[in-house]
Design a protein around this motif. Structure first.
Motif, short mmCIF file in Angstrom:
data_model
loop_
_atom_site.label_atom_id
_atom_site.label_comp_id
_atom_site.label_asym_id
_atom_site.label_seq_id
_atom_site.Cartn_x
_atom_site.Cartn_y
_atom_site.Cartn_z
N LYS A 43 28.72 9.42 43.13
CA LYS A 43 27.42 8.73 43.15
C LYS A 43 27.65 7.32 42.67
N VAL A 44 27.21 6.37 43.46
CA VAL A 44 27.34 4.97 43.07
C VAL A 44 25.96 4.43 42.77
N SER A 45 25.83 3.83 41.61
CA SER A 45 24.50 3.34 41.22
C SER A 45 24.64 1.98 40.57
N ASN A 46 23.50 1.40 40.21
CA ASN A 46 23.49 0.13 39.47
C ASN A 46 24.28 -0.95 40.18
N LEU A 47 24.01 -1.14 41.48
CA LEU A 47 24.68 -2.21 42.20
C LEU A 47 24.12 -3.54 41.74
N ASN A 48 25.01 -4.50 41.57
CA ASN A 48 24.61 -5.77 40.99
C ASN A 48 25.49 -6.86 41.57
N VAL A 49 24.89 -7.99 41.92
CA VAL A 49 25.68 -9.11 42.43
C VAL A 49 25.34 -10.33 41.61
N VAL A 50 26.36 -10.95 41.03
CA VAL A 50 26.14 -12.12 40.17
C VAL A 50 27.08 -13.23 40.59
N LEU A 51 26.72 -14.44 40.17
CA LEU A 51 27.60 -15.58 40.42
C LEU A 51 28.58 -15.70 39.27
N GLY A 52 29.81 -16.13 39.59
CA GLY A 52 30.77 -16.29 38.51
C GLY A 52 32.03 -16.95 39.01
N ARG A 53 32.96 -17.13 38.08
CA ARG A 53 34.27 -17.68 38.43
C ARG A 53 35.33 -16.67 38.00
N SER A 54 36.33 -16.48 38.87
CA SER A 54 37.31 -15.43 38.60
C SER A 54 38.25 -15.83 37.48
N ASN A 55 38.71 -14.84 36.74
CA ASN A 55 39.68 -15.06 35.67
C ASN A 55 41.11 -15.14 36.18
N HIS A 56 41.27 -14.77 37.48
CA HIS A 56 42.62 -14.62 38.00
C HIS A 56 43.00 -15.69 39.00
N GLU A 57 42.15 -16.70 39.13
CA GLU A 57 42.46 -17.77 40.07
C GLU A 57 42.89 -19.00 39.32
N ARG A 58 43.77 -19.81 39.96
CA ARG A 58 44.24 -21.00 39.29
C ARG A 58 43.16 -22.08 39.26
N TYR A 59 42.46 -22.24 40.38
CA TYR A 59 41.35 -23.20 40.45
C TYR A 59 40.10 -22.40 40.80
N PRO A 60 39.45 -21.78 39.80
CA PRO A 60 38.37 -20.83 40.10
C PRO A 60 37.19 -21.49 40.79
N LYS A 61 36.77 -20.79 41.84
CA LYS A 61 35.65 -21.28 42.63
C LYS A 61 34.44 -20.44 42.25
N ALA A 62 33.26 -21.05 42.28
CA ALA A 62 32.04 -20.29 42.01
C ALA A 62 31.74 -19.41 43.21
N ARG A 63 31.67 -18.09 42.97
CA ARG A 63 31.44 -17.19 44.09
C ARG A 63 30.68 -15.98 43.59
N GLU A 64 30.28 -15.10 44.52
CA GLU A 64 29.51 -13.92 44.13
C GLU A 64 30.47 -12.77 43.81
N PHE A 65 30.12 -12.05 42.76
CA PHE A 65 30.89 -10.86 42.37
C PHE A 65 29.95 -9.67 42.41
N ALA A 66 30.42 -8.59 43.01
CA ALA A 66 29.61 -7.38 43.07
C ALA A 66 30.10 -6.39 42.03
N PHE A 67 29.15 -5.69 41.42
CA PHE A 67 29.47 -4.67 40.42
C PHE A 67 28.77 -3.38 40.78
N ALA A 68 29.45 -2.27 40.50
CA ALA A 68 28.85 -0.96 40.75
C ALA A 68 29.30 0.00 39.66
N GLN A 69 28.40 0.90 39.30
CA GLN A 69 28.75 1.99 38.39
C GLN A 69 28.85 3.27 39.20
N PHE A 70 29.76 4.15 38.81
CA PHE A 70 29.90 5.36 39.61
C PHE A 70 30.02 6.59 38.73
N ASP A 71 29.54 7.72 39.27
CA ASP A 71 29.72 9.04 38.64
C ASP A 71 30.60 9.85 39.58
N LEU A 72 31.72 10.32 39.06
CA LEU A 72 32.70 10.99 39.92
C LEU A 72 33.13 12.32 39.31
#
Lengths: 181, 107
Positions: A43-72
């Motif tokens: 079950k996937v719940s609590n879908l969320n999309v926020v703006l942010g900058r990645s921690n893993h990029e050298r020159y982080p670009k502002a982009r959308e990040f999706a988040f989901a919680q799951f019960d497995l």
């Protein structure tokens, strides 16, 4: 075969051949053993999309990040036979956009090393990896989440499979600061 | 020291006769292939890869122990050499031939 050295040479060559045949037989059994897994629940719940900058990029670009919680809840014990070294289990989000027809993102994974740990029971699980889009926006995207596995044998070919898949879930519009969604 | 070396060398050379060689070759091969089959079946039914390789290693060691040392049973068919030809008669006739050639030249 007239001397000890000759016999040792001959026998070791035969040992190599017999060992190769044994390994081929073991690798072949990977395809014979049935791996039928009981249906799992995802079950996937609590879908969320926020703006942010990645921690893993050298020159982080502002982009959308999706988040989901799951019960497995899943039981992967049938995957562990004598030729199984470890099983990698991972949660994949599949979606398509007008620009790219097929996108798959791994958001969570786990390595299972023995059948003792093959039962998975996760409630309100957090994703492990960033879920970002190559076009930087999740506008009008619906994703299906699926649990897939990869069996790594001791000797032989790798095997892939899918356990369970949710239906398409629409990702919400990005939450902008100061704007009610 | 030299006699010790030659003793060790002949001892570890492990010579066996031809019939023994054939026997050891057949024996080693049949042991190894039999243990391949046994170890695979045993491990498959118990579902343990460890058991397979324990049995297989035992088979290898068994083959080596039965085949590597030159056991007396492998030397029970020694090669039958032909009897020695007497060399005195050939030496006499050879010197006679040399004498006749020399007299011809003198004339």
């Amino acid at each position: 075969m007239y001397s000890l050295a000759q016999r040792a040479n001959n026998v070791s060559a035969s040992v190599t051949s017999a060992l190769m045949a044994l390994l081929a037989l073991i690798a072949f059994t990977s395809f014979l053993i049935p791996t039928n897994i009981d249906p799992a629940s995802l079950k996937v719940s609590n879908l969320n999309v926020v703006l942010g900058r990645s921690n893993h990029e050298r020159y982080p670009k502002a982009r959308e990040f999706a988040f989901a919680q799951f019960d497995l809840v899943a039981d992967l014990t049938p995957l562990f036979h004598w030729n199984t070294k470890q099983v990698i289990v991972y949660l994949v989000a599949d979606y398509s956009t007008p620009k790219h027809a097929s996108n798959s993102v791994v958001v969570w994974d786990r390595i299972i090393r023995s059948s003792k740990y093959a039962k998975i029971n996760i409630a309100r699980g957090k994703q492990k990896y960033e879920f970002k889009e190559i076009t930087d926006s999740f506008k009008n995207v619906s994703a299906t989440f699926s649990l897939q596995y990869n069996i790594q044998p001791h000797v032989g070919a790798l095997q892939w499979g899918e356990v369970v898949r949710t239906e398409a879930l629409k990702l919400p519009a990005v939450a902008k600061r100061g704007v009610a969604r | 020291m030299d006699s010790l070396c030659t003793y060790l060398q002949s001892h570890f050379e492990g010579k066996i006769d031809f019939v023994g060689q054939e026997q050891t070759e057949k024996l080693a091969r049949s042991i190894l292939w039999a243990f391949t089959g046994i170890s695979f079946l045993a491990g498959f039914f118990v579902q343990s890869l460890r058991l397979t390789f324990i049995i297989f290693t035992f088979g290898i060691v068994l083959a080596l122990v039965l085949v590597l040392p030159a056991y007396p049973v492998y030397n029970t068919h020694p090669i039958k050499w032909l009897p020695r030809i007497d060399s005195q008669a050939t030496a006499k006739s050879g010197s006679e031939k040399v004498a006749t050639v020399e007299t011809k030249k003198d004339r």
